[in-house]
Enzyme design. Structure first.
Site, PDB file in Angstrom:
ATOM      1  N   GLU A 100      44.289  39.397  41.554  1.00  0.00           N
ATOM      2  CA  GLU A 100      42.656  39.474  42.257  1.00  0.00           C
ATOM      3  C   GLU A 100      41.934  40.860  41.394  1.00  0.00           C
ATOM      4  O   GLU A 100      41.056  41.144  40.707  1.00  0.00           O
ATOM      5  CB  GLU A 100      41.847  38.990  42.779  1.00  0.00           C
ATOM      6  CG  GLU A 100      40.662  38.609  43.001  1.00  0.00           C
ATOM      7  CD  GLU A 100      40.383  37.169  42.028  1.00  0.00           C
ATOM      8  OE1 GLU A 100      41.537  36.923  41.913  1.00  0.00           O
ATOM      9  OE2 GLU A 100      39.470  37.641  41.639  1.00  0.00           O
TER      10      GLU A 100
ATOM     11  N   GLU B  36      39.268  36.377  33.193  1.00  0.00           N
ATOM     12  CA  GLU B  36      41.179  35.337  33.222  1.00  0.00           C
ATOM     13  C   GLU B  36      42.479  36.430  32.906  1.00  0.00           C
ATOM     14  O   GLU B  36      43.796  36.303  32.850  1.00  0.00           O
ATOM     15  CB  GLU B  36      41.013  34.450  32.791  1.00  0.00           C
ATOM     16  CG  GLU B  36      39.395  33.232  33.711  1.00  0.00           C
ATOM     17  CD  GLU B  36      40.388  33.341  35.390  1.00  0.00           C
ATOM     18  OE1 GLU B  36      42.159  33.088  35.588  1.00  0.00           O
ATOM     19  OE2 GLU B  36      39.510  33.091  35.955  1.00  0.00           O
TER      20      GLU B  36
HETATM   21 ZN    ZN Z   1      40.581  35.988  39.324  1.00  0.00          ZN
END
Ligand code: ZN
Length: 504
Positions: free
Chosen positions: A299, A270
């Site tokens: 991502e 995160e």
């Molecule tokens: Zn993620």
């Protein structure tokens, strides 16, 4: 600048800034709901969210916005806009068309259906009852098919869905990169399964104090260059990052007493999302360009920090002692053993528990099934069988029940088709970016080994973070690495890493 445009541009900017304000307000409300808002306030909160979302939708689909867009899109007007303004017009046009092409009544029906379907899915998963969920899934697929018709099919029908999460991505390109990945990874996974060398993970089966885990999470975020004056770390069941604006990017993590690795790598993951959002250039603040350019690129940043850096040997050679200190007497194995144990590979049934290597095969299976549904006419009733066959073929495991098979993920119940590929795209982008970084940043791995992570953050800021949504994913990957997306970087990275750990 024409007289006409002098009026239109400020009006357009005012509307898109107002939309962004609604987004920020809704972002805070959702964050609050997921981080411990009192249960008794849920109903009133849902109504507030519904009302604000409705107002935002009216702004997003207003005739006035449509007219202003059309005015700014006239070639003579468009040519006078700055680069940022041009991207704002293009981006807003895309969102506008997506929203206005769906009749409000159809959309409302769909929202109700999606909520029901998610509930049914939860029940069906708990009871291992695919038959109870199947009719809902059929309807969700049917509505999605109608949306594709209204939005207009691209090269294939599934391409229209992909474009929502990864602008410009196509089935043809995914076939190419996922095909390459599957061919190389399936044999690597079987070679690992047959290797007599298995990392010992038994020392991880202990109770680790939550307070010490939290302390370590805060420490690592600081090392990465996360700005605590522009964010905060909280706890939630499902960790997430929420970027309200670059000055307020909040993340959550989850501390499990019986699994120290969950918070360890979850926080770094995160934190990677957060670094992206905290470092977008100030010129984009308050506009729809002030966010990551796609789910896949986002991502790639979380996975770059979590896997490429956070699961590397140099990283632990520097940071293992700090971890040991926080858990006195508990982590007595040498750093090499810790490194191997946190990189163990095990073909499994459940995606969210998968390791860095096999994770990609879980995604490829979902991609191939989604493609079959939207381009190949596969029926909801056929999915369990297709699912199980692919797991057997690619991972060598077979679900004993649909609960641990086709029913495991929430995504399809809510109509999120086209999202899964983002996860593996993230891995591929991350490996390709890391390859360039190794060449451009002198001493890259020594920096990691010395805990000097700021030059890495700065490198990423200059090439990726600061642009927000100003560059498309393919523009970005080409600008950063000089090449379009190529799965061979990820294959090479995984082969190097796991051949060493498993002595292949
Ligand atoms: Zn993620």
């Amino acid at each position: 600048m024409t007289v006409h445009m002098e009026k239109t541009l400020p009006l357009f900017m005012e509307t898109i800034r107002k939309i962004k304000s609604y987004e920020e307000a809704l972002g805070v409300l959702y964050w609050d709901l997921r981080t411990g808002a009192p249960r008794k306030g849920m109903d009133a909160r849902s109504e507030a969210i519904g009302n604000l979302s409705g107002d935002m939708f009216k702004l997003q689909t207003s005739e006035e916005l449509g007219a202003n867009l059309a005015d700014l899109e006239r070639p003579e007007a468009f040519a006078q806009l700055s680069e940022i303004e041009q991207r704002l017009v293009t981006e807003t046009r895309k969102d506008y068309d997506r929203s206005v092409k769906i009749p409000p009544k159809l959309y409302q029906e769909y929202v109700v259906l999606a909520a029901q379907s998610e509930n049914k899915w939860e029940e069906a998963k708990a009871n291992n009852d695919y038959a109870a969920f199947q009719p809902y899934l059929e309807k969700v697929i049917d509505y999605t098919q109608q949306f594709i018709d209204l939005w207009g099919a691209k090269a294939t029908r599934y391409d229209t869905l992909l474009d929502q999460y990864e602008p410009g991505m196509t089935t043809a390109e995914l076939d190419r990169v996922f095909g390459g990945l599957r061919e190389q990874l399936v044999p690597l996974v079987s070679a690992i399964a047959e290797s007599p060398h298995k990392p010992d993970t038994s020392f991880l089966q202990q109770t680790f104090s939550k307070a010490a885990q939290k302390d370590y999470s805060l420490f690592i975020l600081g090392q990465m260059g996360y700005d605590f004056e522009a964010g905060r770390l909280d706890e939630s069941v499902h960790p997430f990052a929420t970027g309200l604006n670059p000055g307020d990017v909040r993340i959550t993590t989850r501390y499990l007493e019986n699994d120290v690795t969950s918070a360890l790598f979850g926080t770094i993951h995160e934190g990677g999302h957060a670094l992206y959002e905290q470092n977008i250039m100030s010129e984009l603040i308050g506009t729809p360009l002030c966010t990551g350019t796609s789910m896949g690129i986002h991502e790639s940043q979380s996975r770059f920090w979590e896997n490429v850096i956070g699961r590397s040997k140099p990283f632990w050679e520097r940071y293992y002692a700090d971890l040991q200190q926080r858990f006195p007497g508990q982590l007595t194995v040498p750093v090499d053993s810790f490194y191997s144990a946190t990189n163990v590979v095990e073909p499994s049934l459940i995606r969210i528990e998968a390791d860095e290597l096999t994770y990609n095969l879980h995604i490829i299976i979902r991609y191939e099934i989604e493609k079959l549904i939207f381009n190949g006419g596969a029926k909801a009733s056929e999915l369990p069988e297709i699912w199980n066959a692919k797991y057997k073929e690619y991972l060598g495991v077979e679900p004993a029940s649909n609960a641990e098979g086709v029913l495991q993920d929430v995504h399809w119940s809510g109509g999120m088709f086209g999202y899964f590929p983002s996860y593996s795209l993230g891995n591929m982008y991350a490996a390709q970016i890391a390859d360039t970084m190794e060449r451009e940043l002198p001493d890259f791995w020594s920096l990691v080994g010395r805990g000097e992570l700021h030059p890495i953050k700065d490198w990423l800021t200059e090439r990726i973070y600061k642009y927000g949504k100003l560059r498309t994913p393919s523009e970005l990957i080409n600008a950063v690495t000089g090449k379009s997306l190529d799965s061979s970087y990820l294959v090479r990275y995984l082969e190097n890493k796991y051949k060493q750990i498993y002595k292949l």
